[in-house]
Write a protein that holds these residues in place. Structure first.
Motif, PDB file in Angstrom:
ATOM      1  N   SER A  73       0.833  -1.189   0.000  1.00 52.12           N
ATOM      2  CA  SER A  73       0.000   0.000   0.000  1.00 52.12           C
ATOM      3  C   SER A  73       0.869   1.239   0.000  1.00 52.12           C
ATOM      4  O   SER A  73       2.064   1.188   0.244  1.00 52.12           O
ATOM      5  CB  SER A  73      -0.910   0.020   1.229  1.00 52.12           C
ATOM      6  OG  SER A  73      -0.138   0.155   2.398  1.00 52.12           O
ATOM      7  N   GLU A 130      -4.199  12.251   5.968  1.00 52.34           N
ATOM      8  CA  GLU A 130      -3.779  11.122   5.149  1.00 52.34           C
ATOM      9  C   GLU A 130      -4.244  11.345   3.711  1.00 52.34           C
ATOM     10  O   GLU A 130      -5.424  11.590   3.456  1.00 52.34           O
ATOM     11  CB  GLU A 130      -4.372   9.828   5.713  1.00 52.34           C
ATOM     12  CG  GLU A 130      -3.794   8.567   5.104  1.00 52.34           C
ATOM     13  CD  GLU A 130      -4.250   7.332   5.851  1.00 52.34           C
ATOM     14  OE1 GLU A 130      -5.005   6.540   5.270  1.00 52.34           O
ATOM     15  OE2 GLU A 130      -3.867   7.169   7.033  1.00 52.34           O
ATOM     16  N   ASN A 131      -3.326  11.249   2.765  1.00 44.94           N
ATOM     17  CA  ASN A 131      -3.636  11.520   1.369  1.00 44.94           C
ATOM     18  C   ASN A 131      -4.047  10.256   0.634  1.00 44.94           C
ATOM     19  O   ASN A 131      -3.535   9.170   0.893  1.00 44.94           O
ATOM     20  CB  ASN A 131      -2.427  12.129   0.657  1.00 44.94           C
ATOM     21  CG  ASN A 131      -2.009  13.448   1.262  1.00 44.94           C
ATOM     22  OD1 ASN A 131      -2.819  14.151   1.853  1.00 44.94           O
ATOM     23  ND2 ASN A 131      -0.737  13.783   1.135  1.00 44.94           N
ATOM     24  N   LEU A 132      -4.976  10.409  -0.301  1.00 47.58           N
ATOM     25  CA  LEU A 132      -5.346   9.322  -1.188  1.00 47.58           C
ATOM     26  C   LEU A 132      -4.395   9.266  -2.376  1.00 47.58           C
ATOM     27  O   LEU A 132      -3.960   8.204  -2.809  1.00 47.58           O
ATOM     28  CB  LEU A 132      -6.782   9.508  -1.678  1.00 47.58           C
ATOM     29  CG  LEU A 132      -7.312   8.465  -2.659  1.00 47.58           C
ATOM     30  CD1 LEU A 132      -7.359   7.091  -1.999  1.00 47.58           C
ATOM     31  CD2 LEU A 132      -8.691   8.862  -3.172  1.00 47.58           C
ATOM     32  N   SER A 133      -4.045  10.442  -2.916  1.00 47.74           N
ATOM     33  CA  SER A 133      -3.141  10.502  -4.060  1.00 47.74           C
ATOM     34  C   SER A 133      -2.553  11.899  -4.168  1.00 47.74           C
ATOM     35  O   SER A 133      -3.069  12.861  -3.583  1.00 47.74           O
ATOM     36  CB  SER A 133      -3.884  10.152  -5.361  1.00 47.74           C
ATOM     37  OG  SER A 133      -4.901  11.106  -5.630  1.00 47.74           O
ATOM     38  N   THR A 168      -5.111  14.798  -3.091  1.00 47.75           N
ATOM     39  CA  THR A 168      -6.480  14.383  -2.803  1.00 47.75           C
ATOM     40  C   THR A 168      -6.516  13.640  -1.478  1.00 47.75           C
ATOM     41  O   THR A 168      -5.703  12.739  -1.234  1.00 47.75           O
ATOM     42  CB  THR A 168      -7.020  13.465  -3.921  1.00 47.75           C
ATOM     43  OG1 THR A 168      -6.922  14.138  -5.173  1.00 47.75           O
ATOM     44  CG2 THR A 168      -8.473  13.102  -3.657  1.00 47.75           C
ATOM     45  N   GLN A 170      -8.378  11.253   1.554  1.00 43.26           N
ATOM     46  CA  GLN A 170      -9.258  10.087   1.609  1.00 43.26           C
ATOM     47  C   GLN A 170     -10.658  10.467   2.079  1.00 43.26           C
ATOM     48  O   GLN A 170     -11.637   9.816   1.718  1.00 43.26           O
ATOM     49  CB  GLN A 170      -8.666   9.016   2.528  1.00 43.26           C
ATOM     50  CG  GLN A 170      -7.378   8.404   1.988  1.00 43.26           C
ATOM     51  CD  GLN A 170      -6.952   7.180   2.772  1.00 43.26           C
ATOM     52  OE1 GLN A 170      -7.651   6.739   3.678  1.00 43.26           O
ATOM     53  NE2 GLN A 170      -5.820   6.609   2.412  1.00 43.26           N
ATOM     54  N   ASN A 171     -10.756  11.524   2.893  1.00 46.34           N
ATOM     55  CA  ASN A 171     -12.043  12.015   3.383  1.00 46.34           C
ATOM     56  C   ASN A 171     -12.036  13.532   3.329  1.00 46.34           C
ATOM     57  O   ASN A 171     -10.997  14.154   3.131  1.00 46.34           O
ATOM     58  CB  ASN A 171     -12.294  11.556   4.831  1.00 46.34           C
ATOM     59  CG  ASN A 171     -12.212  10.046   5.003  1.00 46.34           C
ATOM     60  OD1 ASN A 171     -11.218   9.528   5.475  1.00 46.34           O
ATOM     61  ND2 ASN A 171     -13.266   9.350   4.597  1.00 46.34           N
ATOM     62  N   ASP A 228     -11.918  18.271  -0.244  1.00 45.05           N
ATOM     63  CA  ASP A 228     -11.398  16.920  -0.422  1.00 45.05           C
ATOM     64  C   ASP A 228      -9.973  16.900  -0.939  1.00 45.05           C
ATOM     65  O   ASP A 228      -9.465  15.866  -1.354  1.00 45.05           O
ATOM     66  CB  ASP A 228     -12.299  16.118  -1.362  1.00 45.05           C
ATOM     67  CG  ASP A 228     -12.643  16.888  -2.633  1.00 45.05           C
ATOM     68  OD1 ASP A 228     -11.888  17.818  -2.989  1.00 45.05           O
ATOM     69  OD2 ASP A 228     -13.662  16.558  -3.260  1.00 45.05           O
TER      70      ASP A 228
END
Length: 272
Positions: A73, A130-133, A168, A170-171, A228
């Motif tokens: 991950s 926490e980043n998604l991307s 981006t 995560q939330n 977001d």
């Protein structure tokens, strides 16, 4: 960094190897000093979106020939951060069958340009979102109109008109602060309030960098610092037409600090 061209009975490909692990954002091909293709890379892979004639025929892959597991991950453990679409090289390939469809007896790229950022492993900052991307893109000046050419997005120069970094979450979060680092040294700090993020900044080049919180859901109830993701933008026009990149500004890593939207009381949204 090194590069090589390889051909076997089924395909042609170019392979670029880096001297370290990098997260790739864009791959561009050049022909006669003209950028002909742009492949955008995200955690799921490269090529969507893509600009150029051969997009649907050419595959672009980020190589991972190091000890980092491809199936790992983007977060190595709860204290270390690792970005996706990362590796130690890039492979640009085309099958000989697709090459024939294009009328080519071979696959020729005079030069490849790979844009990205070095993989950073570090301790989390208290309150870090926490980043998604994360994706970095450049916009090149289009010379088509000057050359009298109508082919869309083919004849463009190597002169950069703007750089953009999009992060981006995560939330949905409300952002309190955005920090930039060069290695382990903090270079800029933007404080974010209900009216935005550019009113209070510490750093040498604050006036040249625009920081904003993105709201893709376009929820009108959210303050300007809730959304977001975060976007960081540098325009050439803001630099007296100098061609510069994020490295000049002392930005190798971005940290966003804030709170999840559902943990914030309505009173926090009150404007002064």
């Amino acid at each position: 960094t090194s590069a090589k061209f390889v051909s076997d009975e089924d395909s042609f490909w170019y392979q670029v190897h880096f001297d370290d692990i990098y997260c790739v954002d864009q791959v561009m091909s050049l022909d006669s000093d003209i950028y002909t293709h742009t492949w955008t890379c995200v955690e799921s892979g490269c090529g969507d979106p893509c600009e150029g004639r051969m997009c649907k025929y050419v595959d672009v892959t980020v190589l991972n020939e190091s000890n980092v597991d491809e199936n790992e991950s983007s977060i190595d453990d709860e204290n270390k951060i690792m970005r996706g679409n990362c590796g130690n090289g890039v492979k640009v390939s085309i099958t000989k069958e697709n090459a024939k469809k294009l009328g080519y007896d071979f696959f020729e790229v005079s030069e490849l340009a790979v844009f990205g950022r070095q993989l950073v492993q570090r301790q989390k900052v208290n309150g870090e979102i926490e980043n998604l991307s994360a994706a970095q893109t450049i916009t090149l000046k289009d010379l088509s109109s000057h050359l009298g050419i109508k082919a869309k997005r083919r004849y463009i120069s190597d002169e950069i008109s703007s750089w953009t970094l999009k992060i981006t979450f995560q939330n949905v979060h409300c952002v309190d602060e955005v920090q930039s680092f060069e290695e382990n040294t903090k270079t800029h700090s933007w404080n974010c309030f209900v009216d935005g993020c550019n009113t209070l900044c510490q750093g040498l080049l604050c006036e040249n960098i625009v920081v904003s919180v993105t709201n893709r859901k376009r929820d009108p109830v959210w303050p300007a610092n809730c959304g977001d993701g975060v976007q960081i933008f540098i325009s050439q026009s803001d630099l007296d037409n100098k061609v510069l990149d994020f490295g000049f500004f002392g930005i190798s890593e971005i940290v966003v600090i804030g709170r999840k939207l559902d943990t914030i009381q309505n009173s926090d949204f009150e404007f002064s």
